[in-house]
Scaffold this active site. Structure first.
Site, PDB file in Angstrom:
ATOM      1  N   LYS A   9      15.062  41.220 -18.632  1.00 42.36           N
ATOM      2  CA  LYS A   9      15.035  42.593 -19.201  1.00 42.36           C
ATOM      3  C   LYS A   9      14.919  43.593 -18.060  1.00 42.36           C
ATOM      4  O   LYS A   9      14.512  43.241 -16.937  1.00 42.36           O
ATOM      5  CB  LYS A   9      13.853  42.783 -20.161  1.00 42.36           C
ATOM      6  CG  LYS A   9      12.448  42.522 -19.570  1.00 42.36           C
ATOM      7  CD  LYS A   9      11.792  43.702 -18.872  1.00 42.36           C
ATOM      8  CE  LYS A   9      10.410  43.358 -18.320  1.00 42.36           C
ATOM      9  NZ  LYS A   9       9.889  44.273 -17.300  1.00 42.36           N
ATOM     10  N   GLY A  95       9.744  42.161 -11.797  1.00 42.86           N
ATOM     11  CA  GLY A  95       9.807  43.230 -12.801  1.00 42.86           C
ATOM     12  C   GLY A  95      10.929  43.027 -13.803  1.00 42.86           C
ATOM     13  O   GLY A  95      11.288  43.940 -14.543  1.00 42.86           O
ATOM     14  N   LEU A  96      11.488  41.796 -13.832  1.00 40.81           N
ATOM     15  CA  LEU A  96      12.600  41.513 -14.745  1.00 40.81           C
ATOM     16  C   LEU A  96      12.179  40.602 -15.901  1.00 40.81           C
ATOM     17  O   LEU A  96      13.010  40.201 -16.721  1.00 40.81           O
ATOM     18  CB  LEU A  96      13.756  40.863 -13.969  1.00 40.81           C
ATOM     19  CG  LEU A  96      14.363  41.734 -12.864  1.00 40.81           C
ATOM     20  CD1 LEU A  96      15.377  40.944 -12.044  1.00 40.81           C
ATOM     21  CD2 LEU A  96      15.032  42.984 -13.462  1.00 40.81           C
ATOM     22  N   GLY A  97      10.901  40.253 -15.947  1.00 42.30           N
ATOM     23  CA  GLY A  97      10.365  39.496 -17.084  1.00 42.30           C
ATOM     24  C   GLY A  97      10.826  38.058 -17.159  1.00 42.30           C
ATOM     25  O   GLY A  97      10.812  37.462 -18.243  1.00 42.30           O
ATOM     26  N   GLY A  99       9.600  35.029 -16.276  1.00 48.05           N
ATOM     27  CA  GLY A  99       8.645  34.053 -16.825  1.00 48.05           C
ATOM     28  C   GLY A  99       8.392  34.311 -18.304  1.00 48.05           C
ATOM     29  O   GLY A  99       8.357  33.377 -19.120  1.00 48.05           O
ATOM     30  N   SER A 100       8.245  35.580 -18.670  1.00 48.59           N
ATOM     31  CA  SER A 100       8.005  35.940 -20.073  1.00 48.59           C
ATOM     32  C   SER A 100       9.201  35.565 -20.934  1.00 48.59           C
ATOM     33  O   SER A 100       9.055  35.100 -22.072  1.00 48.59           O
ATOM     34  CB  SER A 100       7.757  37.445 -20.207  1.00 48.59           C
ATOM     35  OG  SER A 100       6.698  37.836 -19.377  1.00 48.59           O
ATOM     36  N   ASP A 133       4.562  40.859 -21.990  1.00 51.72           N
ATOM     37  CA  ASP A 133       6.011  41.076 -22.160  1.00 51.72           C
ATOM     38  C   ASP A 133       6.650  40.054 -23.101  1.00 51.72           C
ATOM     39  O   ASP A 133       7.818  40.198 -23.462  1.00 51.72           O
ATOM     40  CB  ASP A 133       6.738  40.945 -20.810  1.00 51.72           C
ATOM     41  CG  ASP A 133       6.516  42.140 -19.915  1.00 51.72           C
ATOM     42  OD1 ASP A 133       5.931  43.132 -20.376  1.00 51.72           O
ATOM     43  OD2 ASP A 133       6.936  42.072 -18.741  1.00 51.72           O
TER      44      ASP A 133
END
Ligand code: C5P
Length: 287
Positions: A9, A95-97, A99-100, A133
Site C-alpha cells: 500500500k 512504509g509500504l506495509g 509485513g502487514s 495496518d
C-alpha cells in the site's frame, strides 16, 4: 494449495493526531493498494511452518504470516496447520506495509484453506492484534483510515489517473521512534483533509494544494536523512505532479499524471533505478 499475491500500500497523506490512552496514536490517512506484490503459497501441513526467500535468520515465530496463522488457530480452535512460503519483493521497513499485507493475506487464505466459518468482523478483530495496518489489507481497496488503523471507510474512487514511481533508498525507519519523535499529547488536534474533494477535483495537484497534503513523519525523517527531501524535490523536478513519503518512511513516491508525456516517468525511473535498485513503477488497485 493456494497461491496468492500479497500487495503493498501507499499513504497519500498521513496525519498523526492525538496520543491515545492505549499508547497508540489516532491517524488519518488515505491508503491505496498498489501493484507491488509478494507471492504467498499455502499448503496443508501438520504444523505451522513459514519459509521466505529472505535469508535473514529471523526465527519463523517473528514472521507476521506465522503470527497470523497462530492467531487464527487460537481464535478458532482448529488443529489444522499450514506450510507458507513467501517470495518477498516488497521492501521491508519501508512504509509500504509489506509485513502487514502478508498477515492480512494469510488470514484470508487460511479462512479458505482451513474452510473456517468466520465473519469479516471477527477477522478484523484478529487483524488489529497483529498490527495497526493489517485491518486495511482485509478490504484491500482505497480506504480512509482512522483510529489507530482500525477505522476503515471505503473510498469510492472510480479512477486514479496517475502512475506511481516508488523510490526506496534503503533507509530503515523504526516506526516506534518515529511516533515518539512527534511528541504528540492526548489533547493534540490538527486539521485533516477532506478526501471527498479529491473525488470532486479529480486532480491530486489541486486537491493537495487546497489542503497542503502532508505526511507528518516527513520533517522527522528529513532532519535525520536529508537525502529523502532531496529525492522528494528531484521527483518534482522530473515532472511528478505530486511527491510525498509513504507511511513512516522511508519510501518516497511521485505521482505522474497519465495525461503527461510518459517519457517524463521513464527518465525519472531510469535515473532513480541506477542509484536505488528498489525503484518501481506501480499503479493503484481500484477494485
Ligand atoms: O501496530 P504496529 O505494530 O504497526 O505499531 C508499531 C508501533 O507504532 C506501536 O507499538 C506504536 O508505538 C506505534 N503506533 C502508534 N499509533 C498507531 C500505530 C502505531 O503509536 N496508530
Amino acid at each position: 494449495m493456494l497461491e496468492i499475491r500479497s500487495n503493498a500500500k501507499i499513504n497519500l497523506g498521513l496525519k498523526v493526531l492525538n496520543k491515545r490512552k492505549d499508547g497508540y496514536h489516532n491517524l488519518h490517512s488515505l491508503f491505496l493498494p498498489i501493484t507491488l506484490f509478494d507471492r504467498l503459497e499455502f499448503r496443508h501441513n501438520d504444523e505451522i511452518t513459514v519459509t521466505t526467500t529472505i535469508d535473514d535468520f529471523v526465527p519463523q515465530e517473528l514472521n507476521l504470516c506465522y503470527k497470523a496463522a497462530k492467531a487464527l488457530q487460537r481464535f478458532t480452535g482448529t488443529n489444522q496447520g499450514v506450510y507458507i512460503h513467501c517470495e518477498k519483493v516488497i521492501p521491508m521497513g519501508a512504509g509500504l506495509g509489506g509485513g502487514s499485507a502478508n498477515a492480512g493475506t494469510t488470514l484470508l487464505a487460511l479462512k479458505t484453506l482451513w474452510n473456517i466459518d468466520i465473519s469479516m468482523k471477527e477477522l478484523l478483530s484478529i487483524a488489529v492484534t497483529l498490527g495497526s495496518d493489517v485491518p486495511f489489507f482485509l478490504h484491500n481497496t482505497p480506504t480512509i483510515v482512522g483510529g489507530k488503523g482500525d477505522e476503515l471507510t471505503v473510498f469510492p474512487m472510480k479512477e486514479f489517473p496517475y502512475s506511481i514511481l516508488l523510490v526506496n533508498p534503503g533507509i530503515h525507519s523504526p516506526t516506534v521512534s518515529a511516533f515518539k519523535s512527534l511528541g504528540r499529547t492526548e489533547r493534540f488536534s490538527a486539521d485533516i483533509p477532506d478526501y471527498n474533494d479529491f473525488l470532486h477535483y479529480g486532480s491530486f495537484e489541486l486537491f493537495s494544494s487546497k489542503y497542503s497534503l502532508e505526511n507528518d513523519f516527513e520533517p522527522i525523517l528529513f532532519a535525520e536523512f536529508p537525502i529523502l527531501e532531496e529525492i522528494k524535490k528531484k521527483l518534482r523536478s522530473f515532472g511528478a505532479n505530486f511527491s510525498i513519503m509513504s507511511g513512516s518512511g522511508s519510501t518516497m513516491l511521485g505521482l505522474f499524471s497519465n495525461n503527461n508525456d510518459s517519457e517524463l516517468l521513464q527518465s525519472a525511473y531510469q535515473y532513480f533505478r541506477d542509484i536505488y535498485p528498489s525503484t518501481y513503477i506501480v499503479h493503484c488497485i481500484l477494485t
